[in-house]
Scaffold this motif. Structure first.
Motif, PDB file in Angstrom:
ATOM      1  N   UNK A 163      10.205  -9.730  28.458  1.00 20.38           N
ATOM      2  CA  UNK A 163       9.043 -10.228  27.705  1.00 20.38           C
ATOM      3  C   UNK A 163       9.367 -10.161  26.221  1.00 20.38           C
ATOM      4  N   UNK A 181       4.301 -15.625  22.960  1.00 20.90           N
ATOM      5  CA  UNK A 181       4.134 -14.326  23.624  1.00 20.90           C
ATOM      6  C   UNK A 181       3.898 -14.406  25.125  1.00 20.90           C
ATOM      7  N   UNK A 182       3.486 -15.589  25.623  1.00 18.19           N
ATOM      8  CA  UNK A 182       3.202 -15.685  27.063  1.00 18.19           C
ATOM      9  C   UNK A 182       4.430 -16.132  27.854  1.00 18.19           C
ATOM     10  N   UNK A 231      -2.480 -21.668  27.605  1.00 18.00           N
ATOM     11  CA  UNK A 231      -2.082 -20.426  28.303  1.00 18.00           C
ATOM     12  C   UNK A 231      -2.505 -19.168  27.546  1.00 18.00           C
ATOM     13  N   UNK A 232      -2.458 -19.233  26.203  1.00 16.55           N
ATOM     14  CA  UNK A 232      -2.852 -18.053  25.434  1.00 16.55           C
ATOM     15  C   UNK A 232      -4.367 -17.836  25.462  1.00 16.55           C
ATOM     16  N   UNK A 281       7.550  -9.588  23.705  1.00 15.47           N
ATOM     17  CA  UNK A 281       6.899  -8.511  22.952  1.00 15.47           C
ATOM     18  C   UNK A 281       7.676  -7.200  23.040  1.00 15.47           C
ATOM     19  N   UNK A 282       8.658  -7.144  23.964  1.00 14.61           N
ATOM     20  CA  UNK A 282       9.436  -5.914  24.111  1.00 14.61           C
ATOM     21  C   UNK A 282      10.792  -5.994  23.405  1.00 14.61           C
ATOM     22  N   UNK A 286      -0.209 -11.413  27.197  1.00 19.89           N
ATOM     23  CA  UNK A 286       0.327 -11.379  25.851  1.00 19.89           C
ATOM     24  C   UNK A 286      -0.525 -10.448  24.995  1.00 19.89           C
ATOM     25  N   UNK A 287       0.120  -9.717  24.123  1.00 19.42           N
ATOM     26  CA  UNK A 287      -0.628  -8.746  23.328  1.00 19.42           C
ATOM     27  C   UNK A 287      -1.310  -9.430  22.142  1.00 19.42           C
ATOM     28  N   UNK A 302      -1.102  -6.599  33.330  1.00 20.73           N
ATOM     29  CA  UNK A 302       0.202  -6.126  32.873  1.00 20.73           C
ATOM     30  C   UNK A 302       0.950  -7.152  32.009  1.00 20.73           C
ATOM     31  N   UNK A 303       0.943  -8.375  32.478  1.00 20.24           N
ATOM     32  CA  UNK A 303       1.771  -9.375  31.797  1.00 20.24           C
ATOM     33  C   UNK A 303       1.037 -10.107  30.680  1.00 20.24           C
TER      34      UNK A 303
END
Lengths: 522, 210
Positions: free
Chosen positions: B128, B86-87, A171-172, B130-131, A251-252, A248-249
């Motif tokens: 999320x 993170x996902x 997924x990443x 990350x927030x 992962x950073x 938007x969603x």
């Protein structure tokens, strides 16, 4: 925006804007306004056009799917394991991508059995060979940004290695797979050299059909209609590629590269690494060796006459000098204009983003259309440049400049302003600050960009096909001409030239990867 | 109970752990201190099954687990920087181990809600990761490890990098939570005060090496 240079931005933007206006926008608008007829749109409903569009699409789709399947294990091994020859493997897998497309075509013409020459299969195999390196680079660099402890966390929560891969890693990596897939699809969809060499008259893609219509049938308007069709598809693909990272969603991910790599521990890991590394090396090297082999063997007999003729034959030697001259021109002009463009984009306020937009046009536009625009626009006084040697290297620069900008601008953007401020407080003028801070830090990227510009110029085939004149044939055009002529000894000359280009491309990749790894301290 | 006997770990011929032995009783909270680079994190990773040991053995409830893969050990680990996926959102992160073990959707929802209540973050289920703030992320990391009901929980400097006030509050909450659930815990920290407040027993890693 980098405030230190805000007053200079408008001057920096002049050259890239002028180059793009004069040699891209004006020629393209000119051919569309003077040569495009509305009745030509009827060709879109013709069965032959539908077949060409369908073939272009499905071969690109199948090539992309195979590329992703092959690239995944290679990217996995490169991102996760330390082993002797890892850096060499990364460089090796990248070599096909910067090889001139005609060289790749020639290699597979030699390697594949005659029964599948001029077939879709041959084109797909060559496209896969050409693009695997691109996909490996995109996927493996994203893989290295996944923190290794995420895998550890999943395992301590009860996930097996396979479950960890399926539920965390994959997924990443999803967006990098989509980005790589879209880019590879774009490359295969707009492929020209490979299709010209391996497809023959029986297999046409939109890009080769644009050339065929304009140059063989003299139907420039029909060629432009196809060009618009390709432009729309490429525009959509580029829009998708640019917006993948902005979802938007998502992962950073930062720029951080984690030390995921470890020596293979279990015998299964050792076997995986050895199998992937050896198979990849053999798969990359075999077509290259077949080119060398063909250049020194006539039938079963060792014969170096093809190599002697490269140096003695005045036509071939002249092509060699022309290619070198154009490559030097392209390195100098693309690097300077690209550097100015990247600086204007990074230093300027948001309104300078149009420099980014305008310098992206050559990426969206097919090289063949670009060549067509130049040849039609610059053939009337006072700018009758049909006989001028300048047109072809300018076309090479137009293809290279967007890439140069995209190599330099991220490095400039990541440069902390504090460094510039520190230099200012130590008494540096704006020019001294730029020379001692910005230029010093972007020098490795500039060298990489120059090397890539050199590779682009040496291998450019699409636009050059339109712009070639007597006495300015470049090496890829000479290869294509020699391959189309009968006779083993003549074709061997094409393979000798191809071998030369392969050696140069390996050298370029070595320079790029050496500098890259030094920069990152790998 | 958890026991390590004469563990030896070398990284490319550099010794990291030399003959280390440690015993932790059932439901006990043990704090392990020691200077940076003394091998505390390596010990946790060995116990969790994430590092290969060169010699020695690891026992869990009188059963040897030295060669057992990490995902079959039932040993939870809370990482220094949390490592939330993170996902996935907060609830999905917590539910991760339950989904892996094919727990029914209804039970997953119940358990996630229960553990989110326990760490006072029920209102953040859909956020999320990350927030999240530093303290919230830490609580979620602990909740994610606890919901898997590990036999042993390993904490790798879990309160590092938090401000003083938050550190004190989380330390108290974490101690209460672990005692309430009777979780056998090995807590690695370089902070002597934190070790003393949290643990039943404080050990220095240098004393465990022979």
């Amino acid at each position: 925006m980098t405030s230190a240079y805000r007053h200079t931005t408008k001057w920096l933007a002049i050259a890239p804007i002028a180059v793009m206006l004069a040699f891209v926008l004006v020629p393209v608008l000119n051919i569309f306004s003077t040569s495009l007829r509305l009745d030509s749109f009827a060709i879109l409903s013709a069965a032959t056009t539908r077949n060409i569009v369908w073939f272009t699409t499905w071969q690109a789709f199948i090539s992309t799917a195979i590329v992703l399947v092959i690239a995944s294990p290679i990217a996995a091994v490169i991102a996760n394991f330390k082993f002797i020859g890892r850096r060499a493997l990364i460089s090796l897998v990248s070599v096909p991508f910067i090889l001139p497309t005609v060289v790749v075509g020639a290699a597979f013409l030699e390697l594949l059995p005659r029964s599948i020459h001029r077939s879709a299969l041959a084109i797909i195999i060559a496209h896969v060979y050409f693009n695997v390196g691109l996909a490996v680079r995109i996927i493996s660099s994203r893989w290295q940004q996944i923190h290794p402890q995420l895998d550890d966390a999943a395992r301590t929560l009860g996930a097996s290695t396979i479950r960890t891969f399926l539920t965390i890693t994959l997924p990443l990596l999803k967006k990098s797979f989509i980005s790589a897939g879209l880019l590879v699809f774009l490359m295969c969809f707009t492929s020209y050299g490979v299709v010209r060499i391996l497809g023959g008259p029986a297999r046409s893609t939109i890009e080769t059909e644009i050339y065929f219509r304009a140059m063989q049938l003299g139907d420039v308007s029909g060629a432009l209609v196809l060009s618009i069709l390709q432009l729309v598809v490429v525009g959509i693909l580029i829009f998708l590629i640019t917006n993948i990272g902005k979802a938007k969603a998502s992962p950073k991910f930062g720029q951080t590269v984690y030390s995921r790599m470890h020596h293979p521990r279990s015998s299964r890991q050792k076997l995986l690494v050895a199998t992937v590394a050896i198979t990849t090396a053999v798969a990359v090297v075999t077509p290259l060796m077949s080119v060398l082999h063909r250049s020194i063997y006539l039938g079963q007999r060792f014969d170096t006459s093809a190599w002697r003729s490269v140096l003695v034959d005045t036509e071939i030697f002249s092509s060699l000098l022309t290619s070198l001259r154009y490559a030097i021109f392209s390195i100098v002009v693309s690097s300077i204009v690209g550097l100015l463009g990247a600086s204007a984009i990074v230093y300027g306020s948001s309104r300078y983003q149009f420099v980014n937009l305008i310098t992206s046009i050559p990426i969206v536009l097919s090289a063949v259309t670009l060549g067509l625009g130049l040849i039609i626009t610059f053939d009337v006084n006072p700018i009758d440049w049909r006989g001028s040697w300048l047109m072809m290297p300018i076309a090479h620069c137009l293809v290279a400049i967007p890439i140069v900008i995209r190599i330099i601008s991220p490095v400039l953007r990541d440069l902390p302003n504090d460094l510039r401020d520190a230099s200012r407080t130590l008494g540096a003028t704006t020019w001294q600050m730029w020379r001692t801070i910005d230029l010093r830090i972007i020098t490795p990227a500039l060298i990489t960009a120059a090397a890539i510009a050199c590779a682009i110029s040496l291998g450019e085939f699409g636009a050059s096909s339109f712009l070639v004149r007597r006495n300015n044939e470049t090496l890829p055009l000479t290869i294509s001409r020699l391959l189309s002529r009968p006779g083993d000894s003549i074709q061997a000359q094409a393979y000798a030239i191809s071998t030369l280009l392969i050696v140069v491309c390996i050298g370029i990749i070595a320079i790029v990867d050496y500098r890259d790894s030094n920069e990152r301290g790998i | 109970m958890l026991e390590c006997r004469n563990l030896v770990v070398n990284y490319e011929s550099t010794p990291v752990l030399q003959n280390l032995s440690i015993y932790i009783g059932s439901g006990e909270i043990v704090a392990l201190t020691g200077p940076s680079g003394s091998g505390k994190t390596t010990l946790l990773r060995c116990i969790a099954g994430l590092e290969i040991i060169n010699a020695g053995s690891i026992w869990l409830n009188a059963e040897e687990i030295t060669t057992r893969p990490a995902h079959l050990r039932r040993i939870g680990l809370v990482f220094q920087d949390n490592q939330l996926f993170p996902h996935l959102n907060v609830a999905e992160n917590i539910a991760y181990s339950l989904k892996i073990h094919r727990v029914s959707k209804k039970l997953i929802d119940e358990k996630v809600a229960e553990v989110l209540d326990l760490v006072d973050l029920a209102h953040l289920a859909d956020r999320e990761v990350v927030r999240l703030s530093g303290g919230e992320a830490k609580r979620i990391a602990v909740a994610r490890a606890l919901v898997a009901q590990p036999e042993v929980l390993l904490l790798d400097e879990p309160l590092n990098g938090l401000d003083k006030e938050l550190h004190a509050r989380l330390l108290e909450d974490l101690g209460k939570l672990l005692r309430l659930r009777g979780t056998t815990t090995l807590h690695v920290t370089h902070d002597q005060d934190e070790a003393a407040k949290m643990a039943d027993r404080v050990l220095d890693i240098r004393q465990l090496l022979s």
